[in-house]
Design an enzyme around this catalytic site. Sequence first.
Site, PDB file in Angstrom:
ATOM      1  CE  LYS A 132     -33.496  19.539 -30.130  1.00  0.00           C
ATOM      2  NZ  LYS A 132     -33.628  19.859 -28.701  1.00  0.00           N
ATOM      3  CD  GLU A 170     -35.429   8.843 -33.156  1.00  0.00           C
ATOM      4  OE1 GLU A 170     -36.294   8.769 -32.287  1.00  0.00           O
ATOM      5  OE2 GLU A 170     -34.207   8.694 -32.924  1.00  0.00           O
ATOM      6  CE  LYS A 192     -35.346  22.619 -31.765  1.00  0.00           C
ATOM      7  NZ  LYS A 192     -35.126  22.543 -30.363  1.00  0.00           N
ATOM      8  CB  SER A 243     -32.842  30.303 -32.227  1.00  0.00           C
ATOM      9  OG  SER A 243     -31.907  29.246 -32.354  1.00  0.00           O
TER      10      SER A 243
HETATM   11  C1  PBG Z   1     -33.116  21.875 -25.916  1.00  0.00           C
HETATM   12  C2  PBG Z   1     -33.725  22.654 -27.007  1.00  0.00           C
HETATM   13  C3  PBG Z   1     -33.055  23.294 -28.055  1.00  0.00           C
HETATM   14  C4  PBG Z   1     -34.023  23.971 -28.784  1.00  0.00           C
HETATM   15  C5  PBG Z   1     -35.250  23.699 -28.198  1.00  0.00           C
HETATM   16  N1  PBG Z   1     -35.037  22.864 -27.108  1.00  0.00           N
HETATM   17  C6  PBG Z   1     -31.628  23.444 -28.340  1.00  0.00           C
HETATM   18  C7  PBG Z   1     -30.739  22.325 -28.550  1.00  0.00           C
HETATM   19  O1  PBG Z   1     -31.135  21.177 -28.756  1.00  0.00           O
HETATM   20  O2  PBG Z   1     -29.547  22.609 -28.487  1.00  0.00           O
HETATM   21  C8  PBG Z   1     -33.725  24.820 -29.984  1.00  0.00           C
HETATM   22  C9  PBG Z   1     -34.701  25.878 -30.287  1.00  0.00           C
HETATM   23  C10 PBG Z   1     -34.225  26.919 -31.209  1.00  0.00           C
HETATM   24  O3  PBG Z   1     -33.099  26.883 -31.755  1.00  0.00           O
HETATM   25  O4  PBG Z   1     -35.002  27.858 -31.410  1.00  0.00           O
HETATM   26  N2  PBG Z   1     -33.309  20.530 -25.933  1.00  0.00           N
HETATM   27 ZN    ZN Z   2     -31.951  19.676 -24.268  1.00  0.00          ZN
END
Ligand code: PBG
Ligand code: ZN
Length: 327
Positions: A198, A236, A251, A277
């Site tokens: 991530k 990771e 992600k 998003s």
């Molecule tokens: C929180 C989390 C995030 C997303 C999923 N879980 C945001 C972040 O890490 O700030 C992002 C999902 C998206 O942008 O659609 N850990």
């Molecule tokens: Zn978080």
Amino acid sequence: MFPTHRPRRLRANAQLRRMVQETTVTAKDLIYPLFAVPGDAIAKEVVSMPGVYQLSVDKIVEEAKEVYDLGIPSIILFGIPEDKDAEATGAWHDCGIVQKAATAVKEAVPDLVVIADTCLCEYTPHGHCGYLEVGDLSGKVLNDPTLELLKKTAVSQAQAGVDIIAPSGMMDGFVTTIRQGLDEAGFPDIPILSYAAKYSSAYYGPFRDAAESAPQFGDRRTYQMDPANGTEALKEVALDIAEGADMLMVKPALAYMDIIWRVKEMTNLPVAAYNVSGEYSMVKAAALNGWIDEKKVTLETLTSFKRSGADLILTYHAKDAVRWLDE
Ligand code: PBG
Ligand code: ZN
């Protein structure tokens, strides 16, 4: 060589093209994210994500039925709690919002696979994904104390009926700790979908509106990965596999298709890609302006994630995509 080889021969008509098509997206590949809020009969649209709503539990249940009827096998739940505190109580409490939503959904639609995002950022006043020294304004999340809170969160989500635990906070050792917690609590069969690779990404902007989880100071670069690093993602992923992850996530997805590919090449575990998003909002904004064809762009993007090696795709487009695929 030409003229012996003419690749266009296999593109000459729709049926031929269908016969040689390598990748298909279907409803079963998709996971639909939902945002649960306290209250009743609430459906509040997220300004930066047209078509995405914060929903009270009764509305989440309605949505879950619709998703299941469309043939989408799974949802992932995020929660916006009543109160936030340093210990992220709302994340691990029996009466937490995700726990309530999960229990209600499993009662109404038992066959829908309910995934819980397991993180603390929606539940802490500072919006970081873990525990901070009280009074710390630098944003330095303490890894090992966070693990204990994540373990409690995962166990309470499992007790509420969640089918898959998806830790997303990029804490070192979170798969080991959660696996141990689930096993000790009598949930050896609950799988872990690790957000293994991530990145610290600006593409999460609209989500932080949806989940009310923007960090109040600092940023997430001490725990999420540097977008410049590819090989590190493999480290990771290797660690999470060794710790017992059952599925792996990359992600974001769109700007990280090389990572999806490399992860898929190195593992035989299912790989999920999170079409985040910001990726969704860009498509929506351009489509609302009439600048792109939303349906074609969306289906092309989802197909490309699968072609890159994703077995599963978390996407806010899931319901629309299935309707378009069925046309
Ligand atoms: C929180 C989390 C995030 C997303 C999923 N879980 C945001 C972040 O890490 O700030 C992002 C999902 C998206 O942008 O659609 N850990
Ligand atoms: Zn978080």
